[in-house]
Design an enzyme around this catalytic site. Structure first.
Site, PDB file in Angstrom:
ATOM      1  N   GLU A  30     -13.755  22.066   7.897  1.00 45.00           N
ATOM      2  CA  GLU A  30     -14.699  22.607   6.935  1.00 45.00           C
ATOM      3  C   GLU A  30     -14.249  22.513   5.364  1.00 45.00           C
ATOM      4  OE1 GLU A  30     -13.609  27.332   6.227  1.00 45.00           O
ATOM      5  OE2 GLU A  30     -13.705  26.762   8.418  1.00 45.00           O
ATOM      6  N   ASP A  31     -13.031  22.306   5.068  1.00 42.40           N
ATOM      7  CA  ASP A  31     -12.740  22.199   3.950  1.00 42.40           C
ATOM      8  C   ASP A  31     -12.356  20.714   3.208  1.00 42.40           C
ATOM      9  OD1 ASP A  31     -12.819  24.968   3.446  1.00 42.40           O
ATOM     10  OD2 ASP A  31     -10.669  25.291   3.545  1.00 42.40           O
ATOM     11  N   ASP A  85      -8.395  24.122   9.101  1.00 43.64           N
ATOM     12  CA  ASP A  85      -9.303  24.273   7.847  1.00 43.64           C
ATOM     13  C   ASP A  85      -9.835  22.684   7.626  1.00 43.64           C
ATOM     14  OD1 ASP A  85     -10.134  26.984   7.445  1.00 43.64           O
ATOM     15  OD2 ASP A  85      -8.238  27.221   5.947  1.00 43.64           O
TER      16      ASP A  85
END
Length: 194
Positions: A71-72, A68
Site C-alpha cells: 500500500e505504501d 505496508d
C-alpha cells in the site's frame, strides 16, 4: 534438520524481510514530530507479535515486517511471493489498503474486512493497531488534535474487535494503550479546566 539450522533459516528469512522493507520504505518517515524512519514501525509490529505470541510462524513475522510495502511503496503480491513465498505475500495483501479509495472508505473497509481475515492477517492487523495507537502517546502525527486522536482510537478498536481471538496478550496491550491515550487526554482536559 537441526535446531541450529532451523534458527539460521528463520534469521535469514527475517533479515531478508527487514532488508526488503527497509529498501522499500527508505524515503519514508513517520508523521510525528520526531520524523522517525518509517522502517521502525514494521519492525515494531513484528517485535510485538514475537513478544506476545512467541510461537508464531516465520511467514507471519515476515508479513508483519512487510505489511505496508504494497500500500505504501508499490510492491506487488507477486513480487513478494517471488522473493519470499505465497503465504507471506497473501498475508501482506490481506492487510493492504487500496490507496485508490478515499481515506474514509479505506478506513471503513478495514472494519468491514477484519472479521474475514485469516488468523495470520488478524495477528498482523492487531499488532499494527497496538503500534499505531501507541504512537498517539509517543509521536502523535503533526497537526492531529485531541478529537482526531480519540476518533482514531475508537476506529482502531472497531478494527481490532474481530481480531482479538488470535491473541489475548496483544489484545491486552491494545486495551492498555487505548486506556492510556484516553487517560492522557482526560488529564489534559482536567489541567486546562483548572
Amino acid at each position: 534438520m537441526s535446531s541450529f539450522t532451523t534458527l539460521l533459516r528463520l534469521m535469514q528469512l527475517l533479515l531478508k524481510s527487514v532488508d526488503f522493507a527497509a529498501r522499500a520504505h527508505r524515503d519514508q518517515r513517520r508523521k510525528g514530530p520526531a520524523e522517525e524512519p518509517y522502517i521502525n514501525h514494521p519492525i515494531e509490529v513484528s517485535r510485538l507479535i514475537v513478544e506476545c505470541e512467541p510461537g508464531t510462524h516465520e511467514d507471519i513475522l515476515c508479513a508483519a515486517i512487510l505489511h505496508d510495502v504494497i500500500e505504501d511503496c508499490g510492491a506487488t503480491r507477486d513480487e513478494i511471493a517471488a522473493c519470499f513465498n505465497a503465504s507471506v505475500a497473501d498475508i501482506v495483501l490481506e492487510v493492504s489498503d487500496d490507496k485508490a479509495l478515499p481515506r474514509d472508505e479505506r478506513k471503513a473497509k478495514q472494519v468491514e474486512t477484519a472479521p474475514h481475515l485469516t488468523a495470520g492477517a488478524k495477528l498482523v492487523r492487531l499488532a499494527d493497531k497496538v503500534a499505531n495507537v501507541g504512537a498517539m502517546l509517543t509521536d502523535t502525527p503533526i497537526g492531529w488534535d485531541e478529537k482526531q486522536i480519540l476518533a482514531y482510537v475508537d476506529w482502531a478498536e472497531a478494527v481490532v474487535a474481530p481480531c482479538r481471538e488470535v491473541s489475548d496478550s496483544l489484545s491486552d496491550r491494545f486495551d492498555a494503550i487505548a486506556r492510556d491515550v484516553r487517560a492522557f487526554h482526560e488529564d489534559q482536559k482536567a489541567e486546562a479546566g483548572k
